[in-house]
Design a protein around this motif. Structure first.
Motif, PDB file in Angstrom:
ATOM      1  N   ARG A 132       5.896  67.311  77.895  1.00 49.36           N
ATOM      2  CA  ARG A 132       6.830  68.118  78.529  1.00 49.36           C
ATOM      3  C   ARG A 132       7.934  68.675  77.672  1.00 49.36           C
ATOM      4  N   PHE A 133       8.128  67.908  76.590  1.00 50.97           N
ATOM      5  CA  PHE A 133       9.328  68.351  75.744  1.00 50.97           C
ATOM      6  C   PHE A 133       8.945  68.607  74.400  1.00 50.97           C
ATOM      7  N   THR A 134       7.691  68.672  73.965  1.00 53.56           N
ATOM      8  CA  THR A 134       7.248  69.054  72.787  1.00 53.56           C
ATOM      9  C   THR A 134       5.988  69.937  73.065  1.00 53.56           C
ATOM     10  N   SER A 135       5.340  70.320  71.982  1.00 52.40           N
ATOM     11  CA  SER A 135       4.082  71.054  71.889  1.00 52.40           C
ATOM     12  C   SER A 135       2.984  70.223  71.686  1.00 52.40           C
ATOM     13  N   ALA A 136       2.923  69.102  71.615  1.00 47.79           N
ATOM     14  CA  ALA A 136       1.830  68.011  71.378  1.00 47.79           C
ATOM     15  C   ALA A 136       1.251  67.704  72.650  1.00 47.79           C
ATOM     16  N   THR A 137       0.155  68.321  72.885  1.00 47.19           N
ATOM     17  CA  THR A 137      -0.697  68.213  74.034  1.00 47.19           C
ATOM     18  C   THR A 137      -1.321  66.699  74.216  1.00 47.19           C
ATOM     19  N   ARG A 138      -2.012  66.604  75.365  1.00 52.24           N
ATOM     20  CA  ARG A 138      -2.699  65.411  75.604  1.00 52.24           C
ATOM     21  C   ARG A 138      -3.879  64.961  74.541  1.00 52.24           C
ATOM     22  N   ILE A 233      16.944  50.978  79.258  1.00 49.15           N
ATOM     23  CA  ILE A 233      16.786  50.862  77.708  1.00 49.15           C
ATOM     24  C   ILE A 233      15.274  51.261  77.368  1.00 49.15           C
ATOM     25  N   TYR A 234      14.526  51.529  78.180  1.00 47.37           N
ATOM     26  CA  TYR A 234      13.194  52.160  77.715  1.00 47.37           C
ATOM     27  C   TYR A 234      13.192  53.319  77.456  1.00 47.37           C
ATOM     28  N   SER A 235      14.223  54.188  78.360  1.00 42.83           N
ATOM     29  CA  SER A 235      14.199  55.571  78.027  1.00 42.83           C
ATOM     30  C   SER A 235      14.990  55.552  76.656  1.00 42.83           C
ATOM     31  N   ASP A 236      15.988  54.815  76.337  1.00 44.56           N
ATOM     32  CA  ASP A 236      16.656  55.113  75.056  1.00 44.56           C
ATOM     33  C   ASP A 236      15.615  54.940  73.999  1.00 44.56           C
ATOM     34  N   HIS A 237      14.859  53.765  74.086  1.00 52.26           N
ATOM     35  CA  HIS A 237      13.733  53.572  72.777  1.00 52.26           C
ATOM     36  C   HIS A 237      12.758  54.844  72.821  1.00 52.26           C
ATOM     37  N   LEU A 238      12.492  55.180  74.037  1.00 46.85           N
ATOM     38  CA  LEU A 238      11.365  56.313  74.118  1.00 46.85           C
ATOM     39  C   LEU A 238      12.122  57.505  73.368  1.00 46.85           C
ATOM     40  N   TYR A 239      13.236  57.934  73.686  1.00 48.96           N
ATOM     41  CA  TYR A 239      14.137  59.108  73.185  1.00 48.96           C
ATOM     42  C   TYR A 239      13.848  58.871  71.616  1.00 48.96           C
ATOM     43  N   ASN A 240      14.287  57.888  71.018  1.00 43.89           N
ATOM     44  CA  ASN A 240      14.233  57.576  69.544  1.00 43.89           C
ATOM     45  C   ASN A 240      12.823  57.679  68.982  1.00 43.89           C
ATOM     46  N   THR A 241      11.846  57.528  69.538  1.00 43.34           N
ATOM     47  CA  THR A 241      10.573  57.547  69.357  1.00 43.34           C
ATOM     48  C   THR A 241      10.332  59.026  69.314  1.00 43.34           C
ATOM     49  N   MET A 242      10.640  59.784  70.178  1.00 43.68           N
ATOM     50  CA  MET A 242      10.098  61.129  70.322  1.00 43.68           C
ATOM     51  C   MET A 242      10.879  62.066  69.126  1.00 43.68           C
ATOM     52  N   ASP A 244      11.515  60.848  66.299  1.00 44.35           N
ATOM     53  CA  ASP A 244      10.940  60.528  65.211  1.00 44.35           C
ATOM     54  C   ASP A 244       9.499  60.964  64.718  1.00 44.35           C
ATOM     55  N   LEU A 245       9.120  61.685  65.770  1.00 46.34           N
ATOM     56  CA  LEU A 245       7.597  61.982  65.711  1.00 46.34           C
ATOM     57  C   LEU A 245       7.419  63.189  64.620  1.00 46.34           C
ATOM     58  N   PRO A 246       7.995  64.047  64.701  1.00 50.53           N
ATOM     59  CA  PRO A 246       7.931  65.106  63.538  1.00 50.53           C
ATOM     60  C   PRO A 246       7.532  64.605  62.111  1.00 50.53           C
ATOM     61  N   GLY A 247       8.491  63.439  61.635  1.00 51.96           N
ATOM     62  CA  GLY A 247       8.574  62.939  60.544  1.00 51.96           C
ATOM     63  C   GLY A 247       7.410  61.848  60.455  1.00 51.96           C
ATOM     64  N   ASN A 248       7.050  61.204  61.322  1.00 51.50           N
ATOM     65  CA  ASN A 248       6.061  60.348  61.469  1.00 51.50           C
ATOM     66  C   ASN A 248       4.549  61.075  61.480  1.00 51.50           C
ATOM     67  N   CYS A 249       4.471  62.478  61.891  1.00 47.64           N
ATOM     68  CA  CYS A 249       3.342  62.889  61.705  1.00 47.64           C
ATOM     69  C   CYS A 249       3.004  63.616  60.311  1.00 47.64           C
ATOM     70  N   GLN A 250       4.154  63.918  59.750  1.00 45.50           N
ATOM     71  CA  GLN A 250       4.121  64.270  58.437  1.00 45.50           C
ATOM     72  C   GLN A 250       3.729  63.041  57.559  1.00 45.50           C
ATOM     73  N   GLU A 251       3.901  62.049  57.764  1.00 48.50           N
ATOM     74  CA  GLU A 251       3.422  60.853  57.084  1.00 48.50           C
ATOM     75  C   GLU A 251       2.297  60.126  57.733  1.00 48.50           C
ATOM     76  N   LEU A 269       3.794  70.284  65.755  1.00 52.99           N
ATOM     77  CA  LEU A 269       3.733  70.367  67.387  1.00 52.99           C
ATOM     78  C   LEU A 269       4.626  69.052  67.940  1.00 52.99           C
ATOM     79  N   TYR A 270       4.875  68.188  67.347  1.00 57.10           N
ATOM     80  CA  TYR A 270       5.482  67.063  67.702  1.00 57.10           C
ATOM     81  C   TYR A 270       7.249  67.578  67.944  1.00 57.10           C
ATOM     82  N   ARG A 271       7.588  68.620  67.206  1.00 61.47           N
ATOM     83  CA  ARG A 271       8.889  69.167  67.402  1.00 61.47           C
ATOM     84  C   ARG A 271       9.492  69.092  68.896  1.00 61.47           C
ATOM     85  N   LYS A 272      10.693  69.119  69.185  1.00 62.07           N
ATOM     86  CA  LYS A 272      10.944  69.268  70.725  1.00 62.07           C
ATOM     87  C   LYS A 272      10.965  70.897  70.909  1.00 62.07           C
TER      88      LYS A 272
END
Length: 314
Positions: A132-138, A233-242, A244-251, A269-272
């Motif tokens: 919903r917030f990135t171009s990364a589909t399912r 707390i869950y949404s805080d961690h999910l936010y941080n994970t999202m 970080d996704l572009p960097g994790n995708c490159q790696e 595609l993981y960019r917001k």
């Protein structure tokens, strides 16, 4: 005129009679914020029902107590009519459950988890929210990947299990010398370092958990952790994970998208694709009517609708 007498939008018998005449069942929920959640769930299963917050029916009676009082008042006015065929009060599974205080009217439905918010803490929300917030589909965030991400987040927030045991023990044992209770905010507990301090009580809290047949698991955490605590707390961690996704995708720490695979990380595609925050993520999660823990609630609403249509006890 006495200002202390609660004023109902509908008299108890009027609300029941309305459901009987229109064959549209009534849900009474604890809070105003719960109304759109239950309306969405009903629409998702093509059931028409009217959803009311307890305090909007009886001024000054909110939350679980308000739901119980409203159902009691409707029952008193029912004159033998099976209230549970037309009206259902929905309450949280809070400390009352563990104190053995839920000797319930058949028209009361207690949730399986602490509150309705708790039902959206799962891998389903990861799979639902990231696209919903990135171009990364399912195709990228498939169920397997969503579970990996969720399990990683859960391992970081598992301390909430002991935070919740501390609050629950206080709620169940008035003599217990607790560090905090359910009335505290989770951020105040963390900012004071109390989530670390209570680990000194781990043996005592484990013994308390064993007495309630509880052990550390996702589902048990959701049963005893205040919904607003785990949601925040869950949404805080999910936010941080999202983030970080572009960097994790490159790696290649996550399934790599086409752009990064062909050397164009600026197009990852993981960019917001739109602004989001922790709060926005949690509120958007409530739009996922297919979340895995919601099935029994939808089944109950469907059964209520069928009973309302026929006038038969559900």
């Amino acid at each position: 005129m006495c200002d202390n007498i609660p004023a109902m939008t509908f008299a108890a018998d009027e609300l029941l009679n309305l459901a009987i005449m229109t064959k549209v069942p009534v849900l009474i929920v604890e809070g105003i914020d719960d109304i759109p959640i239950y309306e969405r769930l009903s629409m998702a299963i093509s059931v028409e029902c009217d959803v009311y917050a307890a305090a909007t029916l009886s001024k000054g009676r909110e939350g679980c107590r308000g739901v119980l009082d409203n159902i009691s008042e409707i029952r008193s006015a029912a004159e033998g009519i099976p209230v549970e065929s037309f009206v259902l009060g929905v309450i949280d599974r809070d400390a009352r459950f563990y104190r053995g205080e839920l000797d319930l009217d058949p028209a009361i439905f207690a949730l399986n988890y602490y509150s309705i918010e708790s039902h959206y803490i799962s891998a389903c929300s990861v799979e639902f929210l990231i696209p919903r917030f990135t171009s990364a589909t399912r195709k990228l965030i498939n169920p397997e990947m969503a579970k990996i991400i969720f399990d990683s987040i859960f391992s970081e927030i598992a301390y909430l299990y002991y935070v919740s045991l501390e609050a629950l023990k206080k709620a169940c044992d008035r003599t217990y010398d607790s560090e905090f209770g359910y009335s505290d905010t989770i951020k105040s507990i963390i900012n004071r370092g109390l989530h670390v301090k209570i680990m000194d009580k781990k043996p005592e809290l484990d013994a308390f958990a064993e007495s309630l047949n509880l052990s550390l698991s996702t589902e048990n955490l959701l049963k005893i952790c205040k919904g607003k605590w785990v949601g925040e707390i869950y949404s805080d961690h999910l936010y941080n994970t999202m983030i970080d996704l572009p960097g994790n995708c490159q790696e290649e720490k996550v399934p790599q998208c086409q752009a990064c695979r062909t050397g164009e990380p600026e197009k990852c595609l993981y960019r917001k694709t739109s602004f989001f925050s922790s709060d926005i993520l949690m509120h958007q999660a409530f739009h996922n009517t297919d979340a895995q823990y919601l099935g029994y609630i939808k089944s109950k609403i469907k059964a209520l609708s069928a009973a309302c249509e026929t006038g038969v006890r559900n």
